[in-house]
Design a protein around this motif. Structure first.
Motif, PDB file in Angstrom:
ATOM      1  N   GLU A  10     -10.047 -20.329  31.004  1.00 13.55           N
ATOM      2  CA  GLU A  10      -8.888 -21.055  31.472  1.00 13.55           C
ATOM      3  C   GLU A  10      -9.327 -22.046  32.524  1.00 13.55           C
ATOM      4  O   GLU A  10     -10.156 -21.742  33.371  1.00 13.55           O
ATOM      5  CB  GLU A  10      -7.836 -20.111  32.064  1.00 13.55           C
ATOM      6  N   THR A  11      -8.786 -23.248  32.436  1.00 13.85           N
ATOM      7  CA  THR A  11      -9.055 -24.250  33.455  1.00 13.85           C
ATOM      8  C   THR A  11      -7.731 -24.798  33.925  1.00 13.85           C
ATOM      9  O   THR A  11      -6.708 -24.620  33.287  1.00 13.85           O
ATOM     10  CB  THR A  11      -9.934 -25.394  32.915  1.00 13.85           C
ATOM     11  N   GLY A  12      -7.740 -25.486  35.034  1.00 10.70           N
ATOM     12  CA  GLY A  12      -6.501 -26.050  35.550  1.00 10.70           C
ATOM     13  C   GLY A  12      -5.870 -25.107  36.550  1.00 10.70           C
ATOM     14  O   GLY A  12      -6.524 -24.246  37.128  1.00 10.70           O
ATOM     15  N   GLU A  14      -3.564 -22.149  38.293  1.00  7.94           N
ATOM     16  CA  GLU A  14      -3.559 -20.714  38.019  1.00  7.94           C
ATOM     17  C   GLU A  14      -2.633 -20.387  36.862  1.00  7.94           C
ATOM     18  O   GLU A  14      -1.597 -21.015  36.683  1.00  7.94           O
ATOM     19  CB  GLU A  14      -3.099 -19.955  39.264  1.00  7.94           C
ATOM     20  N   ALA A  15      -3.023 -19.413  36.074  1.00  5.46           N
ATOM     21  CA  ALA A  15      -2.261 -19.015  34.896  1.00  5.46           C
ATOM     22  C   ALA A  15      -1.086 -18.139  35.295  1.00  5.46           C
ATOM     23  O   ALA A  15      -1.141 -16.930  35.205  1.00  5.46           O
ATOM     24  CB  ALA A  15      -3.175 -18.292  33.915  1.00  5.46           C
ATOM     25  N   LEU A  19       3.660 -22.664  33.817  1.00  6.47           N
ATOM     26  CA  LEU A  19       2.636 -23.634  33.450  1.00  6.47           C
ATOM     27  C   LEU A  19       2.664 -23.896  31.952  1.00  6.47           C
ATOM     28  O   LEU A  19       2.953 -23.004  31.156  1.00  6.47           O
ATOM     29  CB  LEU A  19       1.238 -23.112  33.800  1.00  6.47           C
ATOM     30  N   THR A  21       0.656 -24.398  28.577  1.00 10.61           N
ATOM     31  CA  THR A  21      -0.620 -23.902  28.084  1.00 10.61           C
ATOM     32  C   THR A  21      -1.060 -24.747  26.902  1.00 10.61           C
ATOM     33  O   THR A  21      -0.301 -24.929  25.952  1.00 10.61           O
ATOM     34  CB  THR A  21      -0.516 -22.428  27.653  1.00 10.61           C
ATOM     35  N   SER A  49     -11.990 -29.295  28.456  1.00 13.24           N
ATOM     36  CA  SER A  49     -12.193 -28.587  29.721  1.00 13.24           C
ATOM     37  C   SER A  49     -13.384 -29.124  30.510  1.00 13.24           C
ATOM     38  O   SER A  49     -13.800 -28.511  31.478  1.00 13.24           O
ATOM     39  CB  SER A  49     -12.339 -27.082  29.468  1.00 13.24           C
ATOM     40  N   ALA A  53      -8.088 -30.167  34.493  1.00  8.60           N
ATOM     41  CA  ALA A  53      -6.936 -30.139  33.590  1.00  8.60           C
ATOM     42  C   ALA A  53      -5.807 -30.930  34.236  1.00  8.60           C
ATOM     43  O   ALA A  53      -5.745 -31.051  35.463  1.00  8.60           O
ATOM     44  CB  ALA A  53      -6.505 -28.704  33.333  1.00  8.60           C
ATOM     45  N   ARG A  58      -2.750 -25.353  31.890  1.00  9.70           N
ATOM     46  CA  ARG A  58      -3.962 -24.534  31.781  1.00  9.70           C
ATOM     47  C   ARG A  58      -4.489 -24.711  30.362  1.00  9.70           C
ATOM     48  O   ARG A  58      -3.720 -24.901  29.413  1.00  9.70           O
ATOM     49  CB  ARG A  58      -3.703 -23.067  32.096  1.00  9.70           C
ATOM     50  N   ARG A  60      -6.840 -22.964  27.373  1.00 10.35           N
ATOM     51  CA  ARG A  60      -7.458 -21.691  26.997  1.00 10.35           C
ATOM     52  C   ARG A  60      -7.928 -21.754  25.548  1.00 10.35           C
ATOM     53  O   ARG A  60      -7.364 -22.461  24.711  1.00 10.35           O
ATOM     54  CB  ARG A  60      -6.493 -20.532  27.178  1.00 10.35           C
TER      55      ARG A  60
END
Length: 133
Positions: A10-12, A14-15, A19, A21, A49, A53, A58, A60
């Motif tokens: 995961e980038t960006g 916080e999950a 958010l 996705t 990624s 992001a 996020r 994934r």
């Protein structure tokens, strides 16, 4: 998952919360691709990624979006918003527009990006639009 060792990538931001996705299928490939070639979805994940992001998004990796015959595929989703699945994407060509589309999606309250504001690749390559739960 990054498609190689089963770990979630995961980038960006916080999950958490609402958010958006951007899910990237790392297992799909075009039917005419040689079996030993690197999967286009893995290349797409790297392209998407490779930098920060978009705000509110996020990124994934997922094992399958069931869009196998549509080559490289991604999905945009968020709680309470429409979900979109896009296919026939090219990692080298389409990654910047996918990120721009993800940013526009994240900025909407319902996931509906006005047609003319969508990057061309998202207008032309939609596979499915799923209503929010």
């Amino acid at each position: 998952m990054d498609g190689r060792d089963g770990t979630l990538v995961e980038t960006g931001a916080e999950a958490e919360g609402d958010l958006a996705t951007l899910s990237v299928c790392v297992t799909c490939r075009r039917a005419d691709a040689p079996p030993g070639d690197r999967r286009p979805g893995a290349a797409m994940l790297d392209a998407l990624s490779g930098g920060p992001a978009p705000e509110g998004v996020r990124i994934r990796a997922v094992e399958c979006l069931s869009a196998c015959s549509n080559g490289c595929a991604v999905a945009l989703s968020a709680p309470g918003r429409w979900t979109y699945v896009y296919g026939n994407l090219d990692p080298a060509r389409d990654a910047p527009d996918i990120l721009a589309g993800a940013a526009a999606y994240a900025a909407t309250p319902d996931g509906l990006i006005p047609w003319r504001e969508r990057p061309l690749v998202l207008r032309r390559n939609a596979i499915a639009r799923v209503p929010p739960l």
